[in-house]
Design a protein around this motif. Structure first.
Motif, mmCIF file in Angstrom:
data_model
loop_
_atom_site.group_PDB
_atom_site.id
_atom_site.type_symbol
_atom_site.label_atom_id
_atom_site.label_comp_id
_atom_site.label_asym_id
_atom_site.label_seq_id
_atom_site.Cartn_x
_atom_site.Cartn_y
_atom_site.Cartn_z
ATOM 1 N N HIS A 255 0.853 -1.179 0.000
ATOM 2 C CA HIS A 255 0.000 0.000 0.000
ATOM 3 C C HIS A 255 0.896 1.239 0.000
ATOM 4 C CE1 HIS A 255 -2.821 -3.061 1.418
ATOM 5 N NE2 HIS A 255 -3.781 -2.259 1.005
ATOM 6 N N VAL A 256 0.447 2.275 -0.630
ATOM 7 C CA VAL A 256 1.179 3.539 -0.657
ATOM 8 C C VAL A 256 0.386 4.572 0.139
ATOM 9 C CG1 VAL A 256 2.101 5.395 -2.099
ATOM 10 C CG2 VAL A 256 2.203 3.010 -2.887
ATOM 11 N N TRP A 257 1.100 5.276 1.007
ATOM 12 C CA TRP A 257 0.474 6.312 1.843
ATOM 13 C C TRP A 257 0.508 7.637 1.102
ATOM 14 C CZ3 TRP A 257 2.840 10.397 5.047
ATOM 15 C CH2 TRP A 257 1.951 10.935 5.987
ATOM 16 N N PHE A 258 -0.641 8.253 0.946
ATOM 17 C CA PHE A 258 -0.746 9.554 0.292
ATOM 18 C C PHE A 258 -1.096 10.618 1.337
ATOM 19 C CE2 PHE A 258 -1.096 6.763 -3.257
ATOM 20 C CZ PHE A 258 -0.736 7.485 -4.389
ATOM 21 N N TYR A 259 -0.478 11.791 1.201
ATOM 22 C CA TYR A 259 -0.821 12.913 2.084
ATOM 23 C C TYR A 259 -1.001 14.159 1.228
ATOM 24 C CZ TYR A 259 -1.111 15.771 6.294
ATOM 25 O OH TYR A 259 -1.565 16.599 7.295
ATOM 26 N N ASP A 260 -2.131 14.822 1.422
ATOM 27 C CA ASP A 260 -2.433 16.054 0.693
ATOM 28 C C ASP A 260 -2.057 17.247 1.572
ATOM 29 O OD1 ASP A 260 -3.340 17.928 -1.061
ATOM 30 O OD2 ASP A 260 -5.478 17.548 -0.733
ATOM 31 N N LEU B 149 3.897 -2.097 9.205
ATOM 32 C CA LEU B 149 4.207 -0.975 8.315
ATOM 33 C C LEU B 149 3.586 -1.183 6.932
ATOM 34 C CD1 LEU B 149 5.567 1.694 7.768
ATOM 35 C CD2 LEU B 149 7.642 0.486 7.178
ATOM 36 N N LEU B 150 2.265 -1.220 6.905
ATOM 37 C CA LEU B 150 1.491 -1.362 5.673
ATOM 38 C C LEU B 150 1.548 -2.763 5.073
ATOM 39 C CD1 LEU B 150 2.482 1.897 3.720
ATOM 40 C CD2 LEU B 150 1.036 1.676 5.704
ATOM 41 N N SER C 299 -4.809 12.349 4.616
ATOM 42 C CA SER C 299 -3.934 11.200 4.349
ATOM 43 C C SER C 299 -4.749 9.926 4.286
ATOM 44 C CB SER C 299 -2.847 11.091 5.423
ATOM 45 O OG SER C 299 -3.417 10.874 6.699
ATOM 46 N N PHE C 300 -4.286 9.010 3.439
ATOM 47 C CA PHE C 300 -5.000 7.745 3.265
ATOM 48 C C PHE C 300 -4.075 6.762 2.568
ATOM 49 C CE2 PHE C 300 -6.037 10.739 -0.098
ATOM 50 C CZ PHE C 300 -5.665 10.055 -1.234
ATOM 51 N N LEU C 301 -4.490 5.512 2.523
ATOM 52 C CA LEU C 301 -3.723 4.441 1.887
ATOM 53 C C LEU C 301 -4.372 3.997 0.584
ATOM 54 C CD1 LEU C 301 -3.088 2.289 5.075
ATOM 55 C CD2 LEU C 301 -1.445 3.768 3.934
ATOM 56 N N VAL C 302 -3.537 3.623 -0.365
ATOM 57 C CA VAL C 302 -4.020 3.096 -1.637
ATOM 58 C C VAL C 302 -3.307 1.770 -1.897
ATOM 59 C CG1 VAL C 302 -4.208 3.472 -4.121
ATOM 60 C CG2 VAL C 302 -4.444 5.407 -2.554
ATOM 61 N N SER C 303 -4.064 0.751 -2.250
ATOM 62 C CA SER C 303 -3.472 -0.562 -2.477
ATOM 63 C C SER C 303 -2.652 -0.574 -3.757
ATOM 64 C CB SER C 303 -4.560 -1.637 -2.561
ATOM 65 O OG SER C 303 -5.287 -1.499 -3.770
ATOM 66 N N VAL C 304 -1.662 -1.440 -3.794
ATOM 67 C CA VAL C 304 -0.801 -1.522 -4.969
ATOM 68 C C VAL C 304 -1.600 -1.950 -6.197
ATOM 69 C CG1 VAL C 304 -0.091 -3.928 -4.537
ATOM 70 C CG2 VAL C 304 1.390 -2.401 -5.861
ATOM 71 N N GLN C 305 -2.624 -2.784 -6.008
ATOM 72 C CA GLN C 305 -3.416 -3.218 -7.148
ATOM 73 C C GLN C 305 -4.200 -2.060 -7.751
ATOM 74 O OE1 GLN C 305 -3.148 -6.276 -8.648
ATOM 75 N NE2 GLN C 305 -4.251 -5.122 -10.228
ATOM 76 N N GLU C 306 -4.717 -1.194 -6.886
ATOM 77 C CA GLU C 306 -5.450 -0.035 -7.405
ATOM 78 C C GLU C 306 -4.513 0.883 -8.190
ATOM 79 O OE1 GLU C 306 -8.403 3.584 -5.874
ATOM 80 O OE2 GLU C 306 -7.657 2.090 -4.451
ATOM 81 N N ILE C 307 -3.286 1.019 -7.715
ATOM 82 C CA ILE C 307 -2.305 1.831 -8.432
ATOM 83 C C ILE C 307 -1.990 1.209 -9.792
ATOM 84 C CG2 ILE C 307 0.102 2.597 -8.406
ATOM 85 C CD1 ILE C 307 -0.199 2.986 -5.372
ATOM 86 N N ARG C 308 -1.825 -0.096 -9.822
ATOM 87 C CA ARG C 308 -1.590 -0.772 -11.108
ATOM 88 C C ARG C 308 -2.758 -0.580 -12.053
ATOM 89 N NH1 ARG C 308 0.318 -5.979 -7.799
ATOM 90 N NH2 ARG C 308 2.566 -5.516 -7.609
ATOM 91 N N ASP C 309 -3.968 -0.680 -11.512
ATOM 92 C CA ASP C 309 -5.166 -0.529 -12.346
ATOM 93 C C ASP C 309 -5.270 0.871 -12.930
ATOM 94 O OD1 ASP C 309 -5.799 -3.133 -11.750
ATOM 95 O OD2 ASP C 309 -7.267 -2.625 -10.197
ATOM 96 N N ASN C 310 -4.642 1.832 -12.282
ATOM 97 C CA ASN C 310 -4.660 3.217 -12.756
ATOM 98 C C ASN C 310 -3.371 3.588 -13.491
ATOM 99 O OD1 ASN C 310 -7.148 4.892 -11.781
ATOM 100 N ND2 ASN C 310 -6.648 3.547 -10.052
ATOM 101 N N LYS C 311 -2.750 2.589 -14.106
ATOM 102 C CA LYS C 311 -1.534 2.791 -14.901
ATOM 103 C C LYS C 311 -0.417 3.453 -14.091
ATOM 104 C CE LYS C 311 -4.030 3.016 -19.290
ATOM 105 N NZ LYS C 311 -4.300 3.799 -20.518
#
Length: 506
Positions: free
Chosen positions: A379-384, A420-421, A443-455
């Motif tokens: 998972h990747v942690w995003f912070y705005d 750690l995720l 801030s939130f987490l995004v799964s690696v599969q969702e990132i792959r699905d979004n190129k």
């Protein structure tokens, strides 16, 4: 923190240089650095003297010998202008150029071509007197002083180089938590801001390392490594490190993208804000980097370089322009795929576009990753990050809104969470149970599969959900009735006004 009074003193020194004939900002910084360094040497020698007097012993490792007393700042500042100029230009400056007595040291190499450029005795006398009035007793004040000086660099933005704000550097260092046994590198070090901040972090959090001779030697000689191709920057970086107590930093003259690729698996931590200057001639880029990512864009090549420089298990925090996060070219996509699938991408922190003002309004983010050579991204942690404690215009005045403390606290809390995720079972709907809020939060987490699905898109807007506040409106019939009543009221008032005007004319 540097007070307004002390800023005014620095401004006065700056004005003295300009009126005295040195108008280039970088040259002013360089000459001021020499003088600050000379003053610092006297301060260090004075501290050694006081210690020796307390203990009733000879001075340990004195900086000035018995016949060099007149080279000390506290001595020559009392000379008349002509004699001061002669001593500083003909004796003190050669003394600091050969301070280490070792031609192979990085400091000696960078100082070899240094030139004392203050043109007149009167300017030197004025500047020495003004610098003497600036309080520099503690480390923080010296750091603030140097940072304020560097903020005046008018050459910032040249060749894609932007001075990284000190508070952003400090945030990145706190996110990465340097360790005493680390080997830190900044392959585009400039004035060594990241390396200085890492050293200050270690002094604050691992002060006991100086009681261990092995760690102390490592701190002074091998822990800090920086590359740059600008000889002036190299001199300033070396003096900056030495002013902050690092005796022999490994600051090297390298064009990182063409020559640093001969170094591999060497560092455990990279902190950097590499230049974003567009495209390079392919012939000038190291072939190994082109094999990693086929591109001429410096921002992509620098990330490929960092992956090469890091040891397996090494960590990196790097500032990148937003184009790296969502660019659609094959090179952009390939590089993001390498970070996500080939190594462990851990975080992407989106920063507001005003962070680099007044030099540029470029939008940037911070990528945090670990070199694994075997994947590991779950998972990747995003912070705005929407505020950094300063106004986002060219003035950059202090403001109350500041996300930086929350960025650091949230990241460290996340790192302390179980696995750690890595415990995918704990992650539901883009959150880690008990740690972060949902996709509408900062801030939130995004799964690696969702990132792959979004190129492999890493822009925060791709994943953050905008929460629209529901607004309740009255039925149309009620609104129309109100409008009709308002029209009648206006018509009545107009008719009354017209009547009064006619009566007045009569």
């Amino acid at each position: 923190m540097l007070t307004g009074e002390n800023k005014a003193k620095i401004d006065k020194i700056w004005d003295a240089f300009w009126t005295g004939g040195i108008s280039d900002s970088l040259r002013v910084i360089e000459q001021m650095s020499y003088l600050l360094f000379i003053k610092r040497l006297d301060d260090l020698h004075t501290a050694k003297e006081k210690k020796a007097n307390r203990l009733g012993k000879p001075i340990e490792e004195p900086i000035f010998g018995p016949k060099q007393d007149h080279l000390r700042w506290s001595r020559f500042r009392e000379f008349e202008a002509g004699e001061m100029f002669r001593v500083v230009s003909q004796e003190v400056f050669p003394f600091i150029k050969n301070l280490h007595g070792n031609e192979e040291s990085a400091y000696a190499r960078h100082m070899k071509d240094a030139i004392f450029m203050i043109p007149t005795p009167s300017l030197l006398e004025r500047v020495v007197e003004q610098i003497s009035q600036v309080p520099m007793e503690d480390r923080d004040t010296k750091g603030d002083l140097y940072e304020y000086m560097l903020s005046k660099l008018t050459t910032a933005g040249r060749n894609g180089q932007f001075r990284t704000p000190r508070h952003i550097i400090k945030m990145m260092v706190e996110l990465m938590q340097p360790r005493p046994d680390d080997i830190i590198c900044d392959p585009a070090c400039g004035t060594a801001g990241f390396l200085v901040a890492a050293g200050e972090y270690l002094r604050e959090h691992h002060g006991d390392l100086f009681h261990n001779e092995k760690l102390k030697k490592h701190f002074n000689e091998k822990l800090f490594n920086g590359f740059d191709f600008d000889s002036t920057m190299l001199r300033i970086a070396s003096m900056n490190m030495m002013l902050h107590g690092v005796e022999n930093p490994a600051i090297e003259a390298r064009d990182s993208l063409s020559s640093a690729a001969d170094i591999a698996d060497a560092y455990t931590l990279i902190l950097a804000n590499p230049p974003f200057k567009g495209s390079l001639d392919e012939d000038t880029v190291a072939k190994d980097l082109l094999r990693t990512v086929k591109t001429k864009k410096t921002e992509l090549l620098f990330i490929a370089l960092m992956l090469r420089l890091l040891k397996p298990g090494g960590r990196c925090a790097v500032i990148v322009p937003d184009g790296v996060l969502f660019g659609s070219s094959k090179a952009h996509l390939d590089l993001r795929k390498i970070l996500v699938d080939g190594h462990k991408l851990e975080a992407m922190i989106s920063m507001p576009s005003g962070v680099f003002r007044p030099y540029a309004g470029v939008s940037t983010g911070i990528l945090i990753f670990t070199k694994t050579n075997s994947g590991g991204t779950d998972h990747v942690w995003f912070y705005d990050m929407q505020a950094d404690g300063f106004s986002l215009d060219d003035k950059r005045n202090p403001v109350e809104q500041n996300d930086i403390p929350d960025v650091v606290e949230s990241w460290l809390r996340l790192r302390s969470a179980t696995g750690l995720l890595s415990t995918a079972g704990q992650v539901e709907g883009g959150t880690l149970s008990g740690v972060e809020a949902g996709r509408t939060a900062k801030s939130f987490l995004v799964s690696v599969q969702e990132i792959r699905d979004n190129k492999y898109d890493l822009s925060i807007n791709r994943y953050k959900k905008v929460e629209h506040e529901e607004v309740a409106y009255e039925p149309p019939q009620v609104i129309i009735a109100r409008l009709e009543a308002l029209e009648r009221e206006i018509a009545g008032e107009l008719a009354e006004l017209a009547l009064r005007l006619r009566s007045g004319n009569d």
